[in-house]
Design a protein around this motif. Sequence first.
Motif, PDB file in Angstrom:
ATOM      1  N   TRP A 132     -39.168  27.876 -31.687  1.00 26.12           N
ATOM      2  CA  TRP A 132     -38.179  27.683 -32.753  1.00 26.12           C
ATOM      3  C   TRP A 132     -37.861  26.199 -32.920  1.00 26.12           C
ATOM      4  CZ3 TRP A 132     -33.092  25.917 -32.023  1.00 26.12           C
ATOM      5  CH2 TRP A 132     -32.235  26.077 -33.122  1.00 26.12           C
ATOM      6  N   LYS A 133     -37.675  25.528 -31.792  1.00 25.94           N
ATOM      7  CA  LYS A 133     -37.410  24.095 -31.826  1.00 25.94           C
ATOM      8  C   LYS A 133     -38.567  23.333 -32.456  1.00 25.94           C
ATOM      9  CE  LYS A 133     -38.947  21.178 -29.325  1.00 25.94           C
ATOM     10  NZ  LYS A 133     -39.594  20.409 -28.285  1.00 25.94           N
ATOM     11  N   LEU A 151     -37.278  19.138 -19.906  1.00 25.14           N
ATOM     12  CA  LEU A 151     -37.894  20.464 -19.957  1.00 25.14           C
ATOM     13  C   LEU A 151     -38.347  20.897 -18.572  1.00 25.14           C
ATOM     14  CD1 LEU A 151     -40.122  20.281 -23.160  1.00 25.14           C
ATOM     15  CD2 LEU A 151     -37.877  21.315 -22.886  1.00 25.14           C
ATOM     16  N   ILE A 198     -38.496  23.710 -36.212  1.00 26.02           N
ATOM     17  CA  ILE A 198     -37.464  22.880 -36.856  1.00 26.02           C
ATOM     18  C   ILE A 198     -37.934  21.429 -36.926  1.00 26.02           C
ATOM     19  CG2 ILE A 198     -35.132  21.931 -36.625  1.00 26.02           C
ATOM     20  CD1 ILE A 198     -34.214  24.454 -35.467  1.00 26.02           C
ATOM     21  N   GLN A 199     -38.493  20.945 -35.815  1.00 22.42           N
ATOM     22  CA  GLN A 199     -38.953  19.553 -35.792  1.00 22.42           C
ATOM     23  C   GLN A 199     -40.039  19.317 -36.840  1.00 22.42           C
ATOM     24  OE1 GLN A 199     -39.808  19.025 -31.500  1.00 22.42           O
ATOM     25  NE2 GLN A 199     -38.282  17.413 -31.625  1.00 22.42           N
ATOM     26  N   ALA A 237     -37.350  29.910 -27.732  1.00 19.30           N
ATOM     27  CA  ALA A 237     -36.536  28.708 -27.930  1.00 19.30           C
ATOM     28  C   ALA A 237     -37.431  27.503 -28.214  1.00 19.30           C
ATOM     29  CB  ALA A 237     -35.662  28.456 -26.700  1.00 19.30           C
ATOM     30  N   ILE A 238     -38.507  27.383 -27.443  1.00 20.52           N
ATOM     31  CA  ILE A 238     -39.444  26.264 -27.639  1.00 20.52           C
ATOM     32  C   ILE A 238     -40.116  26.348 -29.009  1.00 20.52           C
ATOM     33  CG2 ILE A 238     -41.651  25.304 -26.867  1.00 20.52           C
ATOM     34  CD1 ILE A 238     -39.941  24.516 -24.800  1.00 20.52           C
ATOM     35  N   THR A 280     -37.135  34.639 -24.049  1.00 17.85           N
ATOM     36  CA  THR A 280     -36.097  33.833 -24.690  1.00 17.85           C
ATOM     37  C   THR A 280     -36.483  32.361 -24.660  1.00 17.85           C
ATOM     38  OG1 THR A 280     -34.493  35.384 -23.819  1.00 17.85           O
ATOM     39  CG2 THR A 280     -33.629  33.329 -24.681  1.00 17.85           C
ATOM     40  N   ARG A 281     -37.004  31.936 -23.501  1.00 22.21           N
ATOM     41  CA  ARG A 281     -37.348  30.524 -23.343  1.00 22.21           C
ATOM     42  C   ARG A 281     -38.524  30.150 -24.228  1.00 22.21           C
ATOM     43  NH1 ARG A 281     -36.127  31.490 -17.270  1.00 22.21           N
ATOM     44  NH2 ARG A 281     -38.140  32.507 -17.284  1.00 22.21           N
TER      45      ARG A 281
END
Lengths: 313, 369
Positions: free
Chosen positions: B9-10, B209, B13-14, B6-7, B2-3
Amino acid sequence: MDADPDLVVQTEHLGRRFGKLEAVRDVSFSVRRGEIFGILGPNGAGKSTTIRMLCGLLVPTSGRGTVAGFDIAREPELVKTRIGYMTQRFSLYEDLTVQENLHFYAGLYGLSGRRRRDRVGTVLERNGLTGRAAQLSGTLSGGWKQRVALACAMLHEPPLVFLDEPTAGVDPVSRRTFWDEIHRLASDGTTVIVTTHYMDEAERCHRLAFVFRGALLDLGTPAEILQRRGLRVAETVAESRAMLEVLRADPRVEEVAPFGARLRVTTRAAHDPAAVIREAQARSGAPHADVTEVRADLEDAFVSMVRDDARTA
Amino acid sequence: MTRLLAIAWKELIQLRRDRPTLAMMVMLPIMQLLLFGWAIDTDVRHIPTTVLDFDRTAASRELAHSLEATGSCDVIGAVHDPAELSRALRSGAARVGLVIPARYAEHLAHGHPVTVQLVVDGSDPQSVSSATTAAGGLIAQRALALVMGTAALREPPLSLEATTWYNPDLRSAVNIVPGLVGIILTMTMVMLTAMAIARERERGTLEQLVVSPIKRWELILGKILPFVVIGYVQMTLILTVGRLAFDVPVVGSLALLYALAFGFIAANLAIGLFFSTIARTQQQAMQMTFFFILPNMLLSGFMFPRDGMPRPAQRLSEILPLTHFLRIIRGIALRGAGFDDLRGELGKLAVILCVLVVLSSLRFRKNLS
């Protein structure tokens, strides 16, 4: 160390060296569940080093400590899962929206799927952020950024949250709102450890630790700390240079500080600061002006403590 | 997991929000491809040439024309004395001077040996070497014809039949397009990774982080996974445009090429990670990338053949991942090489990758705390 479940943080003789520099030495304190615990001290006093040790980021070089039941030296990774942390600069990703930031931090703390969506929704609503969910974080004002940052730190419902100078650069109204939120968290049972420079904020903490040059100078409730310092303060409006000299030379005077047109004089409890001022007025030939005794505050206590420490060092 | 997601995916987006960087990652390969593909031709032709003809006969004029006919030299004019010739070369008006001696035609007719002189401007060795080669070939051919004429032979006793495989027309683009895949991947992979972490440090988000329960490997993998995707997109882009615009095919297995490219991309990401532990700001990360790119361009065999380099330079180039990847991609794309042909290069690339991963993860760990 006792395993009192109500003690969320416990440290014993905690210390940290960086080569020859002793950044923190012999710091022992404990924090109860639901307490708002303030750490005060000037820049470089060891506040950040202490917090970094408690967060499991820095291994102590002496002493020991537990946070949320885990040893900070041996189980730093477990400590990290049980705490929330909000840095000075509200480390949000400015190119992500409010909602995306929340989703990201939720994922970072292992929340996934339905639970993540639920928590993000709850936190958005609770902090009044629903209307701003789609806004880019970089376009928020300081106060709003700070709210989002706090929301990010609380996503995984940690029993303990660290706030490192959370109100630096935030307007007074937002600071008030923020402190209301901190009190609400605490009354819900979350323990809050906060560092600050603002004395009005320090007064809103349940208990305080005064840190200076890496050591703990005093520990207790604001009232206890004030009482222990035993200071009395009086103010006058007169501003004569000669009188200022006389007051500074007076051994009974702890501190003389001009505040705008007022002059603030601090003495130990054994002396009457009003009487000291009147004497000085007479001796310097300054015109008689009204003298009123006012309540000593934490700033007076803090300044006097630092002076004492400097004298003995 | 999951972690890690999350990274990643972020990061995506950036990247999507950062339009200039995104545009650069698409435009950079295309621009470079067009520039290198069209503008750069190592096969130098039409070198401005001047003639100092002391003979002034039909034969001497014919020799000058023949030199021009090779395509390497363009006769731009004639000079009348050696001083004028040296002026022409010094000013750069001509790079080559053909000097035909007096009584050239007469000596030839009587079978006396004649020497024709070629003066070349050595300040640009690459361009004049093609003139020397062309003139040398021409004279040798003439000499042979003269000898054969006297011996009355019909065919030359010894001749060479050169056959060029894989790139029969000797087009530069065929060499450059696969090479560009390597250069572009090196540049973007190293820079993106180094800057992505330097940016977190610069903005203070790295601390946030580090206090989270994320593991180091989750952080690193989550950050670089999106870049692997970008690497493959760039590679596909270059190969496609190379095919359409320059007719550079991939002869060998595309699947093998994509599979082996992973090792190369990973090596560059590890270098980027290593730089990120040294750079405090994005600007420093960028400067380090450019510092790194230069030896890659010069030593890897991308621009200049490695065979001509001195020993120490050759050895130095062996530690660059690009050197090995260039051999792999040129092997697969141009010569249809298979896994077995490339085993040696793969082994070396694997060793480099391992060393880089160990080095950068050690440094990364130390640097965070």
